[in-house]
Structures are given as C-alpha cells and as structure tokens.
Design a protein around this motif. Sequence first.
Motif, PDB file in Angstrom:
ATOM      1  N   LEU A   1      -0.895   7.357   6.241  1.00 11.28           N
ATOM      2  CA  LEU A   1      -0.064   8.114   5.654  1.00 11.28           C
ATOM      3  C   LEU A   1      -0.179   7.877   3.976  1.00 11.28           C
ATOM      4  CD1 LEU A   1       3.375   7.265   7.458  1.00 11.28           C
ATOM      5  CD2 LEU A   1       2.043   9.487   6.891  1.00 11.28           C
ATOM      6  N   THR A   2      -0.872   6.422   3.748  1.00 14.53           N
ATOM      7  CA  THR A   2      -1.161   5.954   2.482  1.00 14.53           C
ATOM      8  C   THR A   2      -2.298   6.943   1.923  1.00 14.53           C
ATOM      9  OG1 THR A   2      -0.399   3.865   2.796  1.00 14.53           O
ATOM     10  CG2 THR A   2      -1.949   4.126   0.888  1.00 14.53           C
ATOM     11  N   GLY A   3      -3.202   7.122   2.573  1.00 13.04           N
ATOM     12  CA  GLY A   3      -4.500   8.136   2.468  1.00 13.04           C
ATOM     13  C   GLY A   3      -3.917   9.362   2.038  1.00 13.04           C
ATOM     14  N   ALA A   4      -2.899  10.039   2.839  1.00  9.01           N
ATOM     15  CA  ALA A   4      -2.337  11.282   2.679  1.00  9.01           C
ATOM     16  C   ALA A   4      -1.609  11.471   0.979  1.00  9.01           C
ATOM     17  CB  ALA A   4      -1.455  11.712   3.600  1.00  9.01           C
ATOM     18  N   LEU A   5      -1.004  10.271   0.771  1.00  3.82           N
ATOM     19  CA  LEU A   5      -0.574  10.400  -0.618  1.00  3.82           C
ATOM     20  C   LEU A   5      -1.655   9.905  -1.663  1.00  3.82           C
ATOM     21  CD1 LEU A   5       2.342   7.437   0.037  1.00  3.82           C
ATOM     22  CD2 LEU A   5       2.777   9.967  -0.218  1.00  3.82           C
TER      23      LEU A   5
ATOM     24  N   ALA B   1       0.885  -1.038  -0.053  1.00  4.35           N
ATOM     25  CA  ALA B   1      -0.173   0.023   0.077  1.00  4.35           C
ATOM     26  C   ALA B   1       1.002   1.272   0.028  1.00  4.35           C
ATOM     27  CB  ALA B   1      -0.875   0.135   1.336  1.00  4.35           C
ATOM     28  N   PHE B   2       1.899   1.215   0.860  1.00  3.20           N
ATOM     29  CA  PHE B   2       2.507   2.608   0.928  1.00  3.20           C
ATOM     30  C   PHE B   2       3.546   2.842  -0.238  1.00  3.20           C
ATOM     31  CE2 PHE B   2       6.335   4.899   2.526  1.00  3.20           C
ATOM     32  CZ  PHE B   2       5.756   6.070   2.961  1.00  3.20           C
ATOM     33  N   ILE B   3       4.231   1.686  -0.625  1.00  5.33           N
ATOM     34  CA  ILE B   3       5.062   1.691  -1.737  1.00  5.33           C
ATOM     35  C   ILE B   3       4.205   2.274  -3.066  1.00  5.33           C
ATOM     36  CG2 ILE B   3       7.112   0.638  -3.188  1.00  5.33           C
ATOM     37  CD1 ILE B   3       7.927   1.345  -0.504  1.00  5.33           C
ATOM     38  N   GLY B   4       3.289   1.434  -3.071  1.00  8.36           N
ATOM     39  CA  GLY B   4       2.430   1.805  -4.433  1.00  8.36           C
ATOM     40  C   GLY B   4       1.857   3.115  -4.374  1.00  8.36           C
ATOM     41  N   GLY B   5       1.493   3.687  -3.258  1.00  5.48           N
ATOM     42  CA  GLY B   5       1.155   5.074  -3.460  1.00  5.48           C
ATOM     43  C   GLY B   5       2.254   6.232  -3.500  1.00  5.48           C
ATOM     44  N   LEU B   6       3.484   5.904  -2.876  1.00  2.84           N
ATOM     45  CA  LEU B   6       4.637   6.580  -3.029  1.00  2.84           C
ATOM     46  C   LEU B   6       5.024   6.731  -4.589  1.00  2.84           C
ATOM     47  CD1 LEU B   6       6.214   8.296  -1.134  1.00  2.84           C
ATOM     48  CD2 LEU B   6       7.814   6.242  -0.961  1.00  2.84           C
TER      49      LEU B   6
ATOM     50  N   ALA C   1      -2.457   1.308  11.352  1.00  2.00           N
ATOM     51  CA  ALA C   1      -3.472   2.673  11.425  1.00  2.00           C
ATOM     52  C   ALA C   1      -2.625   3.803  10.736  1.00  2.00           C
ATOM     53  CB  ALA C   1      -4.181   2.778  12.602  1.00  2.00           C
ATOM     54  N   VAL C   2      -1.393   4.107  11.425  1.00  2.00           N
ATOM     55  CA  VAL C   2      -0.905   5.168  10.987  1.00  2.00           C
ATOM     56  C   VAL C   2      -0.130   5.140   9.507  1.00  2.00           C
ATOM     57  CG1 VAL C   2       1.481   6.442  11.262  1.00  2.00           C
ATOM     58  CG2 VAL C   2      -0.019   5.806  13.472  1.00  2.00           C
ATOM     59  N   GLY C   3       0.272   3.905   9.340  1.00  2.00           N
ATOM     60  CA  GLY C   3       0.791   3.526   7.839  1.00  2.00           C
ATOM     61  C   GLY C   3      -0.344   3.773   6.842  1.00  2.00           C
ATOM     62  N   LEU C   4      -1.784   3.382   7.133  1.00  2.00           N
ATOM     63  CA  LEU C   4      -2.848   3.532   6.445  1.00  2.00           C
ATOM     64  C   LEU C   4      -3.208   5.012   6.344  1.00  2.00           C
ATOM     65  CD1 LEU C   4      -5.036   2.129   4.497  1.00  2.00           C
ATOM     66  CD2 LEU C   4      -6.370   1.986   6.612  1.00  2.00           C
TER      67      LEU C   4
ATOM     68  N   TYR D   1      -0.037   2.030 -10.398  1.00  2.00           N
ATOM     69  CA  TYR D   1       0.593   1.877  -8.918  1.00  2.00           C
ATOM     70  C   TYR D   1      -0.525   2.125  -7.859  1.00  2.00           C
ATOM     71  CZ  TYR D   1       5.426   1.728 -10.374  1.00  2.00           C
ATOM     72  OH  TYR D   1       6.646   1.238 -10.581  1.00  2.00           O
ATOM     73  N   HIS D   2      -1.532   2.821  -8.121  1.00  2.00           N
ATOM     74  CA  HIS D   2      -2.608   3.013  -7.366  1.00  2.00           C
ATOM     75  C   HIS D   2      -3.341   1.795  -7.048  1.00  2.00           C
ATOM     76  CE1 HIS D   2      -2.762   6.524  -5.164  1.00  2.00           C
ATOM     77  NE2 HIS D   2      -2.314   7.420  -6.223  1.00  2.00           N
ATOM     78  N   THR D   3      -3.321   1.062  -8.059  1.00  2.00           N
ATOM     79  CA  THR D   3      -3.911  -0.444  -7.989  1.00  2.00           C
ATOM     80  C   THR D   3      -3.150  -1.231  -7.048  1.00  2.00           C
ATOM     81  OG1 THR D   3      -4.958  -0.503 -10.220  1.00  2.00           O
ATOM     82  CG2 THR D   3      -4.475  -2.459  -9.124  1.00  2.00           C
ATOM     83  N   LEU D   4      -1.941  -1.250  -7.078  1.00  2.00           N
ATOM     84  CA  LEU D   4      -1.116  -1.705  -6.016  1.00  2.00           C
ATOM     85  C   LEU D   4      -1.382  -1.228  -4.688  1.00  2.00           C
ATOM     86  CD1 LEU D   4       2.321  -1.855  -8.023  1.00  2.00           C
ATOM     87  CD2 LEU D   4       0.715  -3.482  -7.837  1.00  2.00           C
ATOM     88  N   GLU D   5      -1.537  -0.088  -4.595  1.00  2.00           N
ATOM     89  CA  GLU D   5      -1.968   0.542  -3.164  1.00  2.00           C
ATOM     90  C   GLU D   5      -3.279  -0.196  -2.546  1.00  2.00           C
ATOM     91  OE1 GLU D   5      -3.805   4.784  -0.972  1.00  2.00           O
ATOM     92  OE2 GLU D   5      -3.030   4.688  -3.202  1.00  2.00           O
TER      93      GLU D   5
END
Length: 634
Positions: A438-442, A287-292, A433-436, A306-310
């Motif tokens: 951050l992914t939402g912020a991306l 999720a995080f690397i895909g969004g990044l 939850a924090v990682g999710l 890449y957002h599909t990967l997220e």
Amino acid sequence: MTPWFAFTPASLLALGLMVWLLSGVVSWLVAASARLSSLISGAGGMLGSLLVILAALHLLHDGPAQIITLPLLHYVVELSPLNGLLLLAMSVPALFCSLYACAWLKGVNRRTRARSGLLCNLLLAALTAAAVAANAAELILMMELAALCAYFLIVQADDVKSRRAGLNQFLSGRLGTLCLILAFALLHNASGSVNFDVLRHTDFSAGVKSLAFLLALTGFGLYAGIIPLHGWVPQSHSSAPAHAAALFSSGLMKIGIIGVIKISLDVLGAPPLWWGVIVLLLAMLTAFIGGLYALMEHDIRRLLAYHTLENVGIILLGVGGAMVGVALNLPVLASLALLAGLFHLFNHGLFKTALFLGAGEIEMQTGIKDMEKLGGLARLMPWTTVAMLIALMSMAALPPLNGFASEWLLYQSLFQLSSTHLFIARLLGPLLAVGLALTGALALMCIAKVFGVTFLGAPRSQGAADATPAPLAMTLGSVLLALLCVIFGVASPWLIPHFSGVAASVLNAPFMPFAHQSVTVSGTSVVSAPMIALLLLTLPLLPWLIASLLRGSRLPNRRRGDAWACGYRHSPEMVVTATGFAQPLRVMFAPLYRLRQHATPARLVTALHQGWLGAFCRRLAFIELAVLLVVAFA
C-alpha cells in the motif's frame, strides 16, 4: 610507525574533517567575495566528501571493529563496516550537495552565504564524527552539534515559518538528547563506562536493557523522525536551503537510524522478541502515514520530507525484521532483513538527494515551491526533468532502479518472516507485506502528482513560464545522482554481497551470499536486475521497429494546433491540479488526516510558538553551539 598522512582510513577521515572545518571557516571570512567564498566552501565540501568516501570504502571490508585515535585531531573513533556504510551513505550525497552549493552560494546575499557555507561544512564534519564515535559521550556531543547547525540553517531565512520550524527542531533535538543521556547514564550506572566496546561485553539485567532500549529508541527516533516523533521534519526541510535539506535527509536522520541499529543489535546484545515487534509496528506506521501525508502536500519540499519519513519506516522494517530474526534464532531472516534495511538506507540517500537538489533548482529558477503554481517545466528545464523523473521512479521502487532492488529484498524478508513457526511472526509477515505494498501504491500516486503537476501541462504562473535551465553545477549534481540510481539498480546483484558483509558483521553471523551470477536470490524468489533493465530498454523499441518497417510511403506525422479540449480553447486552468489529484484519498482517509489536528491541538501550538520562547531558544542555541565548539576542539 606509520606516518599520519598515510592513506589509511583514520588519516583520510582526519584529513576530510580538517578540510571541511578549514574550508567552512575560510569561506565565512571571505564571504564578501561571492565567487571566492562559494568556490572555497563548495570545493572544500567536495574534497572532504571524497576523502571520507575513500575511507568508507576501506572500512567496508576491514573486518571487526577497531578503536583508533585520529591523527592530529586526537579524537577516538570506532572503525567498523557498519560505520563505513554510514559514512558512505552520508558522504556520497554530500559530494553532490557541495557541488550544488558552488552555484547556489553565488546567488545569495553575503550574510546567507557566510552562514550557509560555514554551517553546512560544520554539519558534515559533526555528522561524520558522530558516525565513527567510539563512546556515547562523543556520539551525543556530535549529534547535538549537528542538530544545532541544522537549527541555524533553518532559521536563517528569518520569517515566521522558518522561526516556527526552527523552534520545533530545537525542542525535538533537545528532548532527543535528554533521552539519550538518560539511556546511556543508566547503562553507565550498571557498567561503569560509556564506551561501546565495554558496553558490548557487559551483562545487563533485563530491566536495565529494556528501559535503556526504550529511552534510546525515543531519543534516536526523534532524530530519525519516527512517527509520532516527526513533528520537526516537514517544515524544517522546507525552510532550510535545498542542499541543507538534502543533508538532513541523507545524514542527520540516518544517524538516528544507525543509532537504533547500534543499540538494539550491537551494544545491548540479542534483543527480546517484543523489541523487534515494537520497531516493526512503528516502522509500518511511519511508512504508511508518511506516504499518506505526502500526497496532501503542495509544497514540493514538504512532500519530499514526508517521503523521507516513509523511507525511514521502510528502512526500519528491515531493522525490526532483523531484531525478530535474532530473537527467534533465524539467521537467514535476520541477515536478509538487515541487508534490505542497510541497502535501502544507502539507496534512499541517492534518490532523495537528487529530488531535493532538483526541487532547489526549480525554486531558484522560478521562485516557487507550490506545485499548484508550476507546470510545463519539462520543456523549459529538460535535464532537471529527466533527473527528477528517474529519482521519483526510484523512490516508488520501480525496476530496474536502486529503490526497487532494496525493497525487493525487504519483501523477501517479510515472506521469510511469515514462514516462521511463531504465530505472531506468521501474522505480522503478511500484514506488513500488504502494508508495504500500500505504501508503494501511495508512492506511485506521488510520482504521478509531482511529475504531472510540476513538469507537464501548461505553466500556471508567470514564474513557471519564465523558467530557464539551472546553472550547470546545480544541474550536474542532480543528473549524476539520478545516473547513480540507475547504476546501483542495474548492478545491484554485484553490489549486494558487499552490503551483506556489513549485515554479517553487525549480527556476528556467517556471511550469507544473497546474490550470485548477476541474479539476486532470496529464498525461492529470483530476479535479475540486468535482465529487467535490458527488457525495459528493448521492448519499447519493438513497436517502433515494426512501424518503421511497415510504414511504406506514407507521409510523415504532422502536428498542429493545441490539445483537444472538447471544442473549447485550451487554458492552463484545465490542467489537473495537486489538490484535485489527491482529493479522493483525502475523503477516503479523512479520519487519519484529522489525527494531526487531534495530536497537535491549536492551543498547544499557540502556547509553544509564543514569541518569547522562540527568542529564548535562539539565544540558548547560540550559547550552546559556542560551548560545544569549544568543548569539541578542546
């Protein structure tokens, strides 16, 4: 005896499969007539999708799994609520992809029209057959057939990028198939069968279960695009036709996710804790690397890939949470996490298909995929703009859309995880939850980048300046999908119990109502999607009403001249670019962006993409496709 044409799930599935196959073959035979071929392929795809949707709606409430032979086709299938949900998640996007294809196929040359019309419908038939497979041999055969259809859809452009993307997909698919063959061969050796019903009732040793799980996770993970097994995904989605790329995202990759669910929570019984922890960590990484990585892309379809990967990572967060819940004997956590994962699996198909179809409309009307060369499309393609804005907001989980509803449930499951008695769970819950978040912020940054750079400002190229609205069938597909994103968000409290029933059937647990009285409930947290929608619609009207009442006799607003540019004449170069927008993150996360270079050294890439290897794999893919078709029909 019930006649084969009765409106049962089995007969509807059989009829849908036959419609896809026949329409694909007939459209290929009459490819010389653009209008007739595109109509047969597109209308056949829509009719097949509608039949499968009806079958899927039946299966969602049919209770325990049933082993049935499809009439006329003599194909043994397993019909269960989980299979019904997967069919629904694939066939609803397929319906609108087929509508899009009706218009798209008219504008391409005869060779492309013949191949795309046949391969897309064959891909849909193979994915549907894989979704209801009753044993591992059928599942692997149909997944392999679907992957080969995807390969030929990718390489039909026959340029360097498409050939490289096709080779990556071919090698990844064959490795995934090999891992699945080894996994189920191991289980067959211990049980004497590859039928899922037999495997469920076999008592495997801990070593056999764990080794089979790791092999299956690798095999299904290659199909689903779990990072670091995702190498084929970005360029494949960019090289294939837009509606085919949407099918990869909403169908082919979802088969991999359902495979992970099936092997970890169904076929092999209750998973140990470390299985769930591994899936959770891989999910968060994906999720995080895909969004990044999505933020660094300028090709709009690579960005969406890449957002599909997220979103694959977000879905697997729910699956991993369910595995941990089962391992710790926490039924509320398991049910809530799996519910969140399954609901997001369905929602992702809606908004991501709308985005891919919208990107295809832009590419068709401008001839451009690079966002740096677009701009100003909001005035030129207004309906496409509205559809993509809604789908982008859903992708970023903004209320009251469907992406928000499923991610809200996922947050609640992570909070449940953090309140368990085990230290590792109490540690993972808040971190995930924090990682999710951050992914939402991306994802929010991606909304600003895609919408701002592509649709706002001034056109940066002649192709963007000359854009016109896409054909009605293409525009209608993306607009209707965006409308479904709104409906499934606002109506989520009434829809969630149906998905909760599917989760209960997978876990063999009692039904747990996570929604009642139009309010979504999870533990102690309550949110009303209809109330949020009502507030978002009415509150912006309040300032307008006040201004209208207090306006008095003042003159109306006037607009003249260009935008203020500090005394200089405004030019397109002043508009924010995709590169400039993402530059701060590129600097901040530079070590993570360099991982791609270390993971895929230039020497290895050069060795893999030698001309002879690509040509050999293409011939091998053609032979394998022909053999698999003969085997499947036999």
